[in-house]
Design a protein around this motif. Structure first.
Motif, PDB file in Angstrom:
ATOM      1  N   ASN A 186      10.231  33.265  50.773  1.00  0.00           N
ATOM      2  CA  ASN A 186       9.176  33.410  49.755  1.00  0.00           C
ATOM      3  C   ASN A 186       7.978  32.509  50.054  1.00  0.00           C
ATOM      4  O   ASN A 186       6.824  32.934  49.945  1.00  0.00           O
ATOM      5  CB  ASN A 186       9.742  33.091  48.370  1.00  0.00           C
ATOM      6  CG  ASN A 186      10.576  34.225  47.815  1.00  0.00           C
ATOM      7  OD1 ASN A 186      10.469  35.357  48.285  1.00  0.00           O
ATOM      8  ND2 ASN A 186      11.405  33.952  46.834  1.00  0.00           N
ATOM      9  N   GLN A 187       8.244  31.241  50.411  1.00  0.00           N
ATOM     10  CA  GLN A 187       7.151  30.327  50.714  1.00  0.00           C
ATOM     11  C   GLN A 187       6.368  30.786  51.943  1.00  0.00           C
ATOM     12  O   GLN A 187       5.130  30.742  51.966  1.00  0.00           O
ATOM     13  CB  GLN A 187       7.709  28.913  50.938  1.00  0.00           C
ATOM     14  CG  GLN A 187       8.320  28.280  49.703  1.00  0.00           C
ATOM     15  CD  GLN A 187       7.298  28.099  48.589  1.00  0.00           C
ATOM     16  OE1 GLN A 187       6.151  27.758  48.832  1.00  0.00           O
ATOM     17  NE2 GLN A 187       7.719  28.347  47.357  1.00  0.00           N
ATOM     18  N   SER A 188       7.091  31.241  52.934  1.00  0.00           N
ATOM     19  CA  SER A 188       6.421  31.717  54.152  1.00  0.00           C
ATOM     20  C   SER A 188       5.600  32.964  53.869  1.00  0.00           C
ATOM     21  O   SER A 188       4.460  33.100  54.345  1.00  0.00           O
ATOM     22  CB  SER A 188       7.458  32.000  55.245  1.00  0.00           C
ATOM     23  OG  SER A 188       8.217  30.849  55.543  1.00  0.00           O
ATOM     24  N   SER A 189       6.165  33.886  53.092  1.00  0.00           N
ATOM     25  CA  SER A 189       5.451  35.130  52.773  1.00  0.00           C
ATOM     26  C   SER A 189       4.192  34.846  51.973  1.00  0.00           C
ATOM     27  O   SER A 189       3.137  35.454  52.208  1.00  0.00           O
ATOM     28  CB  SER A 189       6.374  36.063  51.986  1.00  0.00           C
ATOM     29  OG  SER A 189       7.512  36.399  52.741  1.00  0.00           O
ATOM     30  N   GLU A 190       4.314  33.922  51.012  1.00  0.00           N
ATOM     31  CA  GLU A 190       3.138  33.579  50.203  1.00  0.00           C
ATOM     32  C   GLU A 190       2.032  32.967  51.061  1.00  0.00           C
ATOM     33  O   GLU A 190       0.845  33.289  50.907  1.00  0.00           O
ATOM     34  CB  GLU A 190       3.551  32.607  49.094  1.00  0.00           C
ATOM     35  CG  GLU A 190       2.418  32.264  48.135  1.00  0.00           C
ATOM     36  CD  GLU A 190       2.890  31.369  47.013  1.00  0.00           C
ATOM     37  OE1 GLU A 190       2.032  30.881  46.253  1.00  0.00           O
ATOM     38  OE2 GLU A 190       4.114  31.140  46.901  1.00  0.00           O
ATOM     39  N   TYR A 191       2.399  32.096  51.972  1.00  0.00           N
ATOM     40  CA  TYR A 191       1.398  31.473  52.851  1.00  0.00           C
ATOM     41  C   TYR A 191       0.723  32.520  53.733  1.00  0.00           C
ATOM     42  O   TYR A 191      -0.504  32.530  53.896  1.00  0.00           O
ATOM     43  CB  TYR A 191       2.073  30.409  53.712  1.00  0.00           C
ATOM     44  CG  TYR A 191       1.150  29.752  54.706  1.00  0.00           C
ATOM     45  CD1 TYR A 191       0.285  28.732  54.305  1.00  0.00           C
ATOM     46  CD2 TYR A 191       1.141  30.152  56.047  1.00  0.00           C
ATOM     47  CE1 TYR A 191      -0.581  28.135  55.217  1.00  0.00           C
ATOM     48  CE2 TYR A 191       0.296  29.569  56.963  1.00  0.00           C
ATOM     49  CZ  TYR A 191      -0.569  28.550  56.546  1.00  0.00           C
ATOM     50  OH  TYR A 191      -1.418  27.978  57.439  1.00  0.00           O
ATOM     51  N   LYS A 215       6.750  43.028  52.147  1.00  0.00           N
ATOM     52  CA  LYS A 215       8.082  43.014  51.518  1.00  0.00           C
ATOM     53  C   LYS A 215       9.163  43.423  52.513  1.00  0.00           C
ATOM     54  O   LYS A 215      10.242  42.817  52.568  1.00  0.00           O
ATOM     55  CB  LYS A 215       8.102  43.954  50.314  1.00  0.00           C
ATOM     56  CG  LYS A 215       7.344  43.446  49.105  1.00  0.00           C
ATOM     57  CD  LYS A 215       7.546  44.374  47.910  1.00  0.00           C
ATOM     58  CE  LYS A 215       6.858  43.811  46.676  1.00  0.00           C
ATOM     59  NZ  LYS A 215       7.059  44.669  45.490  1.00  0.00           N
ATOM     60  N   LEU A 216       8.863  44.463  53.294  1.00  0.00           N
ATOM     61  CA  LEU A 216       9.832  44.931  54.289  1.00  0.00           C
ATOM     62  C   LEU A 216      10.134  43.849  55.312  1.00  0.00           C
ATOM     63  O   LEU A 216      11.299  43.611  55.672  1.00  0.00           O
ATOM     64  CB  LEU A 216       9.304  46.187  54.980  1.00  0.00           C
ATOM     65  CG  LEU A 216      10.180  46.768  56.102  1.00  0.00           C
ATOM     66  CD1 LEU A 216      11.544  47.179  55.544  1.00  0.00           C
ATOM     67  CD2 LEU A 216       9.491  47.952  56.767  1.00  0.00           C
ATOM     68  N   VAL A 217       9.093  43.169  55.767  1.00  0.00           N
ATOM     69  CA  VAL A 217       9.302  42.099  56.737  1.00  0.00           C
ATOM     70  C   VAL A 217      10.123  40.969  56.139  1.00  0.00           C
ATOM     71  O   VAL A 217      11.040  40.422  56.773  1.00  0.00           O
ATOM     72  CB  VAL A 217       7.944  41.570  57.243  1.00  0.00           C
ATOM     73  CG1 VAL A 217       8.128  40.308  58.086  1.00  0.00           C
ATOM     74  CG2 VAL A 217       7.224  42.640  58.055  1.00  0.00           C
ATOM     75  N   SER A 218       9.841  40.622  54.869  1.00  0.00           N
ATOM     76  CA  SER A 218      10.576  39.535  54.212  1.00  0.00           C
ATOM     77  C   SER A 218      12.054  39.860  54.093  1.00  0.00           C
ATOM     78  O   SER A 218      12.918  39.043  54.443  1.00  0.00           O
ATOM     79  CB  SER A 218       9.977  39.271  52.829  1.00  0.00           C
ATOM     80  OG  SER A 218       8.636  38.876  52.924  1.00  0.00           O
ATOM     81  N   PHE A 219      12.355  41.067  53.618  1.00  0.00           N
ATOM     82  CA  PHE A 219      13.762  41.446  53.464  1.00  0.00           C
ATOM     83  C   PHE A 219      14.448  41.631  54.811  1.00  0.00           C
ATOM     84  O   PHE A 219      15.652  41.390  54.939  1.00  0.00           O
ATOM     85  CB  PHE A 219      13.888  42.720  52.624  1.00  0.00           C
ATOM     86  CG  PHE A 219      13.615  42.508  51.165  1.00  0.00           C
ATOM     87  CD1 PHE A 219      14.426  41.665  50.407  1.00  0.00           C
ATOM     88  CD2 PHE A 219      12.559  43.132  50.537  1.00  0.00           C
ATOM     89  CE1 PHE A 219      14.177  41.458  49.066  1.00  0.00           C
ATOM     90  CE2 PHE A 219      12.302  42.934  49.193  1.00  0.00           C
ATOM     91  CZ  PHE A 219      13.116  42.089  48.442  1.00  0.00           C
TER      92      PHE A 219
END
Length: 414
Positions: A20-25, A131-135
């Motif tokens: 989550n932190q990485s995605s937000e950044y 989202k796809l990359v995060s999951f």
């Protein structure tokens, strides 16, 4: 198990936080164009303010399109008022995330408001791609965590399959990184001990087969030499020796079954013909009436040698304890199973003892004693062989007032 649950919980917990932190950044710096859009609009507002200060607001051609307010008409936050006095452009957002600009002119009382402006909508494709990359990253991390666990479970599966088929050359490679490594090591240690016990049992069976037969052969030879001196006594002793020999054969036969399943070959068998052949064999030496009703061409998957052993034991059992007749039936009650029934008109088996007759060395009463030639291993052998073939055997009262043994076997689907 607690270690496994705790490991999984903390792994997933910290992985989600990190993702989550990485995605937000990443979204703020590369995925979301809003910051650069605001910077551009702010620069446009600064240029407009400079123009208004230079030519005067009354000389601006599009004055009517401007939203002009007095600085005291708005309840500013202290930091906003300070920013306006310094000459900065103040940005504010409404409840719909629309942004607006406020800039103070040189007269220190006139504020020009620009907006509200709707932000540029983000691309739905980009949003779902993030989202796809995060999951996907979370799934990859879970795979890395589960891989040692999966390897240990696969090893346990191989070990149990080896034990089930009688293979005793078990090799283990426990993983240090698995959450169940301790459990795996204990189970593998138990499997090695079990394999060692099975190996010892096999060696014991082979030793007994040789060591007991040798003195029995010498005893039979000695009795043959003594026969002229006391024929009656020697005959009785000979019967005891023969009985002991039969008991040893039966015990060794039962013990060898523990190692026979591994070597057993399977094929499609015509059970109807196999039953008929065993009935014909028993009829040669039997003085009882054998009636049979066999459904033709019933096929099962299995080993004909061992299934023939099942039929032999059941027919010999009926021959021993039946009085005048034996009834054999082979029928198909559904699309999945075939039923074989062997019945006699003997003394029968009490209902409360019908389950125990399948235990090794079980003889119920004097009518089923060693005088009839049995040692209580025949039905135990039947149960073990049927277990290899996914079958079952149970006892009921027969139509001819004796015992009725029912055998269920799955029908061949090939």
């Amino acid at each position: 198990m607690l270690r496994l649950l705790a490991s999984l919980y903390f792994f997933v917990f910290f992985s989600i936080i990190a993702i989550n932190q990485s995605s937000e950044y990443i979204w703020k710096n590369w995925g979301n164009p809003a910051p650069s859009e605001l910077d551009y609009a702010k620069q446009v507002a600064v240029n407009l303010r400079d123009v208004l200060n230079t030519i005067g607001i009354n000389n601006y051609p599009q004055k009517n399109s401007l939203n002009i307010i007095h600085i005291n008409d708005v309840a500013w936050f202290p930091e906003q008022r300070a920013a306006l006095n310094k000459g900065d452009v103040v940005i504010s957002f409404d409840s719909h995330d629309n942004y607006q600009f406020f800039m103070l002119l040189n007269d220190k009382s006139t504020v020009v408001k620009l907006g509200p402006f709707a932000p540029k909508p983000n691309s739905i494709l980009t949003k779902y791609a993030f989202k796809l990359v995060s999951f996907s990253i979370l799934a990859l991390l879970l795979i890395l965590w589960l891989r040692p666990l999966w390897r240990d479970l696969e090893q346990l599966k191989v070990v149990t399959e080896q034990l089930a088929t009688g293979r005793l050359d078990i090799e283990t490679k426990p993983s240090r990184f698995s959450a169940i490594s301790t459990l795996t090591q204990h189970i593998q240690k138990l499997a090695l001990q079990t394999a060692s016990l099975m190996q010892n049992q096999k060696q014991l069976v082979n030793a007994v087969s040789h060591e007991l037969r040798t003195p029995l052969a010498r005893l039979k030879f000695a009795l043959a030499m003594l026969a002229p001196k006391d024929p009656q006594q020697v005959q009785a002793m000979n019967q005891d020796v023969v009985e002991m020999e039969l008991l040893i054969d039966e015990m060794l036969s039962y013990a060898r079954l523990e190692f026979s399943e591994r070597e057993m070959t399977r094929a499609k068998i015509n059970l109807s013909e196999l039953v008929q052949a065993q009935i014909d064999k028993v009829s040669i030496s039997s003085n009882k009436q054998i009636n049979h009703h066999l459904k033709p061409n019933v096929f099962v998957d299995g080993n004909d040698h061992y299934l023939a052993r099942v039929l032999q034991n059941l027919l010999q059992n009926a021959e021993k304890y039946g009085e005048q007749q034996i009834l054999v039936e082979l029928k198909q009650e559904n699309d999945d199973d075939v039923i074989l029934i062997v019945s006699d008109d003997g003394p029968g088996i009490p209902e409360d003892k019908r389950d125990s007759v399948f235990n090794p060395f079980t003889r119920l009463d004097s009518s089923r004693s060693k005088e009839t030639g049995g040692f209580g291993l025949g039905l135990a052998i039947v149960t073990k062989i049927l277990g290899w073939h996914s079958g079952a055997c149970w006892v009921t009262e027969s139509e001819i007032n004796g015992a009725s043994f029912h055998v269920s076997l799955p029908i061949s689907k090939n």
